[in-house]
Design a protein around this motif. Structure first.
Motif, PDB file in Angstrom:
ATOM      1  N   ILE B 300       0.830  -1.205   0.000  1.00 20.43           N
ATOM      2  CA  ILE B 300       0.000   0.000   0.000  1.00 20.43           C
ATOM      3  C   ILE B 300       0.863   1.254   0.000  1.00 20.43           C
ATOM      4  O   ILE B 300       0.622   2.203  -0.744  1.00 20.43           O
ATOM      5  N   ASN B 301       1.914   1.248   0.800  1.00 21.66           N
ATOM      6  CA  ASN B 301       2.846   2.384   0.819  1.00 21.66           C
ATOM      7  C   ASN B 301       3.431   2.654  -0.545  1.00 21.66           C
ATOM      8  O   ASN B 301       3.509   3.789  -0.992  1.00 21.66           O
ATOM      9  N   PHE B 302       3.857   1.582  -1.187  1.00 22.68           N
ATOM     10  CA  PHE B 302       4.508   1.700  -2.478  1.00 22.68           C
ATOM     11  C   PHE B 302       3.544   2.282  -3.506  1.00 22.68           C
ATOM     12  O   PHE B 302       3.871   3.203  -4.244  1.00 22.68           O
ATOM     13  N   VAL B 303       2.309   1.756  -3.497  1.00 21.17           N
ATOM     14  CA  VAL B 303       1.297   2.242  -4.440  1.00 21.17           C
ATOM     15  C   VAL B 303       0.986   3.717  -4.173  1.00 21.17           C
ATOM     16  O   VAL B 303       0.905   4.523  -5.105  1.00 21.17           O
ATOM     17  N   LEU B 304       0.868   4.080  -2.888  1.00 21.11           N
ATOM     18  CA  LEU B 304       0.593   5.482  -2.544  1.00 21.11           C
ATOM     19  C   LEU B 304       1.709   6.398  -3.043  1.00 21.11           C
ATOM     20  O   LEU B 304       1.454   7.470  -3.580  1.00 21.11           O
ATOM     21  N   LEU B 305       2.951   5.944  -2.873  1.00 15.15           N
ATOM     22  CA  LEU B 305       4.099   6.735  -3.318  1.00 15.15           C
ATOM     23  C   LEU B 305       4.045   6.944  -4.830  1.00 15.15           C
ATOM     24  O   LEU B 305       4.208   8.054  -5.325  1.00 15.15           O
ATOM     25  N   LEU B 306       3.772   5.863  -5.573  1.00 18.81           N
ATOM     26  CA  LEU B 306       3.694   5.963  -7.026  1.00 18.81           C
ATOM     27  C   LEU B 306       2.583   6.914  -7.439  1.00 18.81           C
ATOM     28  O   LEU B 306       2.749   7.740  -8.334  1.00 18.81           O
ATOM     29  N   MET B 307       1.416   6.802  -6.751  1.00 19.73           N
ATOM     30  CA  MET B 307       0.284   7.653  -7.097  1.00 19.73           C
ATOM     31  C   MET B 307       0.595   9.115  -6.808  1.00 19.73           C
ATOM     32  O   MET B 307       0.329   9.989  -7.638  1.00 19.73           O
ATOM     33  N   ALA B 308       1.175   9.383  -5.644  1.00 23.18           N
ATOM     34  CA  ALA B 308       1.509  10.767  -5.283  1.00 23.18           C
ATOM     35  C   ALA B 308       2.502  11.341  -6.276  1.00 23.18           C
ATOM     36  O   ALA B 308       2.386  12.494  -6.706  1.00 23.18           O
ATOM     37  N   ASN B 309       3.464  10.514  -6.660  1.00 22.99           N
ATOM     38  CA  ASN B 309       4.475  10.969  -7.602  1.00 22.99           C
ATOM     39  C   ASN B 309       3.853  11.314  -8.953  1.00 22.99           C
ATOM     40  O   ASN B 309       4.150  12.349  -9.542  1.00 22.99           O
ATOM     41  N   LYS B 310       2.963  10.451  -9.412  1.00 22.49           N
ATOM     42  CA  LYS B 310       2.329  10.660 -10.705  1.00 22.49           C
ATOM     43  C   LYS B 310       1.459  11.911 -10.679  1.00 22.49           C
ATOM     44  O   LYS B 310       1.510  12.744 -11.581  1.00 22.49           O
ATOM     45  N   LEU B 311       0.685  12.050  -9.613  1.00 22.89           N
ATOM     46  CA  LEU B 311      -0.210  13.198  -9.471  1.00 22.89           C
ATOM     47  C   LEU B 311       0.607  14.494  -9.456  1.00 22.89           C
ATOM     48  O   LEU B 311       0.282  15.458 -10.143  1.00 22.89           O
ATOM     49  N   SER B 312       1.681  14.474  -8.681  1.00 13.12           N
ATOM     50  CA  SER B 312       2.512  15.666  -8.575  1.00 13.12           C
ATOM     51  C   SER B 312       3.154  16.012  -9.919  1.00 13.12           C
ATOM     52  O   SER B 312       3.269  17.171 -10.294  1.00 13.12           O
ATOM     53  N   LYS B 313       3.538  14.998 -10.666  1.00 12.01           N
ATOM     54  CA  LYS B 313       4.137  15.204 -11.982  1.00 12.01           C
ATOM     55  C   LYS B 313       3.142  15.912 -12.886  1.00 12.01           C
ATOM     56  O   LYS B 313       3.478  16.837 -13.616  1.00 12.01           O
ATOM     57  N   LYS B 314       1.886  15.472 -12.812  1.00  9.58           N
ATOM     58  CA  LYS B 314       0.844  16.030 -13.668  1.00  9.58           C
ATOM     59  C   LYS B 314       0.515  17.453 -13.257  1.00  9.58           C
ATOM     60  O   LYS B 314       0.445  18.358 -14.069  1.00  9.58           O
ATOM     61  N   VAL B 315       0.304  17.674 -11.961  1.00 11.79           N
ATOM     62  CA  VAL B 315      -0.210  18.954 -11.483  1.00 11.79           C
ATOM     63  C   VAL B 315       0.887  20.011 -11.379  1.00 11.79           C
ATOM     64  O   VAL B 315       0.715  21.149 -11.788  1.00 11.79           O
ATOM     65  N   THR B 316       2.045  19.633 -10.806  1.00 11.22           N
ATOM     66  CA  THR B 316       3.047  20.661 -10.538  1.00 11.22           C
ATOM     67  C   THR B 316       4.352  20.450 -11.287  1.00 11.22           C
ATOM     68  O   THR B 316       5.292  21.214 -11.127  1.00 11.22           O
ATOM     69  N   ASP B 317       4.420  19.387 -12.096  1.00 11.86           N
ATOM     70  CA  ASP B 317       5.642  19.142 -12.857  1.00 11.86           C
ATOM     71  C   ASP B 317       6.836  18.813 -11.956  1.00 11.86           C
ATOM     72  O   ASP B 317       7.978  18.949 -12.366  1.00 11.86           O
ATOM     73  N   THR B 318       6.560  18.427 -10.717  1.00 14.71           N
ATOM     74  CA  THR B 318       7.629  18.032  -9.811  1.00 14.71           C
ATOM     75  C   THR B 318       7.491  16.547  -9.537  1.00 14.71           C
ATOM     76  O   THR B 318       6.391  16.084  -9.267  1.00 14.71           O
ATOM     77  N   SER B 319       8.593  15.813  -9.618  1.00 15.20           N
ATOM     78  CA  SER B 319       8.476  14.394  -9.277  1.00 15.20           C
ATOM     79  C   SER B 319       9.801  13.850  -8.795  1.00 15.20           C
ATOM     80  O   SER B 319      10.850  14.435  -9.017  1.00 15.20           O
ATOM     81  N   LEU B 320       9.700  12.731  -8.100  1.00 12.48           N
ATOM     82  CA  LEU B 320      10.901  12.084  -7.582  1.00 12.48           C
ATOM     83  C   LEU B 320      11.640  11.345  -8.672  1.00 12.48           C
ATOM     84  O   LEU B 320      12.850  11.288  -8.698  1.00 12.48           O
ATOM     85  N   PHE B 321      10.862  10.712  -9.580  1.00 17.72           N
ATOM     86  CA  PHE B 321      11.498   9.922 -10.642  1.00 17.72           C
ATOM     87  C   PHE B 321      10.639   9.959 -11.884  1.00 17.72           C
ATOM     88  O   PHE B 321       9.508  10.414 -11.842  1.00 17.72           O
TER      89      PHE B 321
END
Lengths: 301, 321
Positions: B300-321
């Motif tokens: 669940i943690n891993f999935v949440l991290l991936l989702m947050a990363n994807k969302l952030s990439k879309k909305v703010t153009d910032t991402s971890l990877f």
């Protein structure tokens, strides 16, 4: 830079100052309470309720009892061994890996980087880790369990790698033209250029190892191998929390004999001071490098 | 040696270097032997202490017996997962874990940013340094000592109990009252971590171009407007990165403090997934079951991290990877 100062601005600054004085007090008072109580008369400390803000009838009796306690002394020595060994091995591995991954021409670099960063996002969890270290790697109740499995942190490695990537490529290339190998370049050119980062990362490692207790509590059974924090846990926590599940023994109790009841509380305060002091002595020396080191890592992120 | 290394630098820019052909791999291995040798200890370390435990998660699908080992234990499929979802404590564990995380996300996380912003407004260099030095210190106190201090302050004669008593009149040990657990957990976490947590924002704040402030002043912006339109956008990348990381750990509340402080009287609010895993696995030796619970948590943690990363990439153009 000059600020435009209006009346609301002045009011804000006054409130801000008061707020931060409050912050300082909240950070210091609990520690102050412990320090004062550790030097005060045991009976008086027991009779007090609320905050202790001064030393009453200065005494070192509590500290004497702490230094007579064999568990605490061996714990100190063990912690010292674990911290020195784990930090030196860990730093060596960290700078080597960080340097290797800061070189851009090795084609497997990115794969290795992913291999390492993935462990920050997903892990096998406490139980699988316990079983592997105990049953497969056979490290149960060995001193190595406090050194090898904890010596490297992916996070620290990334901080060091980021700082290394900021070092001009031309410097490394010219050293290579002079015939220097990568090991020589790392130790005689790259590392001396990044003292602030190294000091910061060493601090991170030392503090983490000094403060670690959980690793010891699940893997060590032989009391002569216990680090200080695990002894502390018995004195400060297990003796008090009415839990059967923590299940530690209270074998150290016999060491205090007759003074036990009266001095139990003071001894707790003294052990806190004795165990935390080395970190607080170490910290100011590093602090000047410290923000600079974190800053480099943060800005490059 | 000389020729090789200069070639290596040229190859790095060459896009065809990405292609993995056998001769290329061989050449790369020869040239970068030393580089790989340097990475080797770290690779072995993560293989042994991170990837082997990941492989050990097979236990979650077995009726694991230490004597039989991971290879010899019989498989039981999804039995443990089914048992966990039907566990009478399942909802309680999930609720407690999420509650603590949410409080951290909604209180501790923004407070750390506010702390950094307010710190940035202090103009006396000496006072600022003093605040920083002192507020970082609690971070370096060990969890065992913090727990010991909390236990002491929560006794009926303790500082916290006395303060609470002025409001409630009761001097009952705070650690035996379920309602007080979460504020205590979050509060002590803030005490220990706010100063240290603010460093990364203070660093980001000092990286903001001062000319932007001067331009804002010329445009007639007061301090509040400057904060809103220059400061916050200036540190938004850092905030997003920290937020993604935080979301990636929503299900993994730190268990150390919980294990040190909780007791059956306050399990109702204090028992979280990781402390339950610890109890079931390491104290009751229910290895298969507890690693299944742990596995569920990690996924669940891993999935949440991936989702947050994807969302952030879309909305703010910032991402971890």
């Amino acid at each position: 830079m000059k600020y435009y100062r209006s009346i609301p601005r002045t009011i804000f600054e006054i409130f801000n100052t008061i707020l931060f004085v409050g912050v300082i007090l909240i950070c210091i008072l609990p520690v102050w309470h412990v320090v004062c109580a550790s030097f005060s008369d045991a009976a008086w400390v027991l009779s007090q309720s609320g905050l202790i803000w001064r030393i009453k009838d200065f005494t070192l009796k509590g500290y004497e009892l702490v230094f007579q306690n064999k568990d605490i002394m061996t714990g100190y020595l063990n912690t010292f061994i674990y911290v020195v060994a784990a930090t030196s091995i860990g730093m060596l591995f960290t700078v080597m890996a960080a340097y290797a991954l800061s070189r851009r021409d090795a084609i497997w670099g990115n794969t290795i980087m992913f291999f390492i960063t993935f462990t920050m996002m997903f892990n096998g969890g406490m139980i699988a880790y316990y079983i592997i270290v105990t049953k497969v790697l056979n490290m149960f109740d060995s001193r190595w369990v406090m050194i090898l499995p904890v010596c490297l942190s992916a996070y620290n490695m990334i901080i060091v790698r980021t700082a290394m990537m900021g070092i001009p490529e031309s410097l490394i290339e010219s050293a290579q033209l002079d015939g220097a190998g990568h090991f020589k370049i790392l130790f005689s050119i790259v590392l001396p250029l990044m003292k602030a980062t190294l000091a910061t990362v060493i601090l991170y490692y030392v503090v983490a190892h000094w403060n670690s207790w959980f690793q010891a509590s699940i893997f060590l059974r032989d009391r002569t191998k216990f680090p200080l924090q695990l002894i502390l846990k018995e004195i400060l926590v297990t003796g008090d929390v009415t839990s059967t599940i923590n299940g530690g023994s209270n074998a150290n109790a016999s060491d205090y004999s007759g003074d036990l009841i009266l001095f139990k509380q003071t001894v707790k305060y003294c052990t806190i001071v004795v165990s935390t002091l080395p970190i607080f002595i170490f910290y100011p020396f590093i602090q000047k490098y410290f923000e600079k080191g974190v800053l480099i890592g943060a800005l490059k992120e | 040696m000389k020729v090789h290394s200069s070639k290596g630098a040229a190859q790095a820019v060459d896009p065809s270097a990405k292609k993995f052909t056998i001769p290329k791999i061989k050449r790369d291995f020869k040239r970068n032997k030393e580089i790989y040798l340097m990475a080797l200890p770290a690779i072995i370390f993560f293989f042994l202490f991170a990837y082997m435990p990941m492989g050990g998660l097979i236990m979650a699908f077995q009726d694991f017996k230490p004597k039989l080992g991971i290879i010899g234990s019989p498989f039981v499929g999804l039995e443990h997962f089914r048992a966990f979802f039907n566990d009478p404590f399942f909802t309680r564990l999930l609720r407690n874990t999420l509650a603590i995380s949410m409080w951290e996300l909604l209180v501790s996380f923004p407070l750390t940013i506010i702390f950094a912003l307010l710190l940035n407004e202090i103009r006396s260099k000496l006072f600022k340094r003093t605040v920083q030095t002192i507020s970082y210190m609690p971070y370096f106190i060990s969890m065992v000592v913090v727990a010991g201090m909390i236990i002491d302050f929560c006794k009926s004669k303790g500082v916290l109990t006395q303060i609470m008593a002025t409001f409630t009149g009761s001097t009952q040990n705070i650690l035996s009252i379920p309602e007080y657990w979460r504020p205590l957990y979050i509060g002590s976490g803030i005490w220990q971590g706010i100063g240290f947590g603010s460093i990364i924002y203070v660093a980001a704040l000092s990286g903001i171009n001062q000319q932007l402030y001067e331009a804002a002043v010329i445009d007639g912006a007061g301090r509040w407007k400057q904060t809103l339109y220059v400061t916050l956008p200036g540190i938004s990348t850092t905030i997003m990165i920290m937020l993604i990381l935080k979301i990636g750990t929503i299900m993994s509340v730190g268990y150390e403090k919980t294990i040190l402080l909780y007791n059956p009287q306050i399990y109702e609010t204090a028992d979280i997934i990781s402390s339950y895993v610890y109890r079931k696995g390491l104290l009751e030796f229910n290895y298969g079951y507890s690693s299944a619970v742990s596995f569920f948590n990690s996924v669940i943690n891993f999935v949440l991290l991936l989702m947050a990363n994807k969302l952030s990439k879309k909305v703010t153009d910032t991402s971890l990877f």
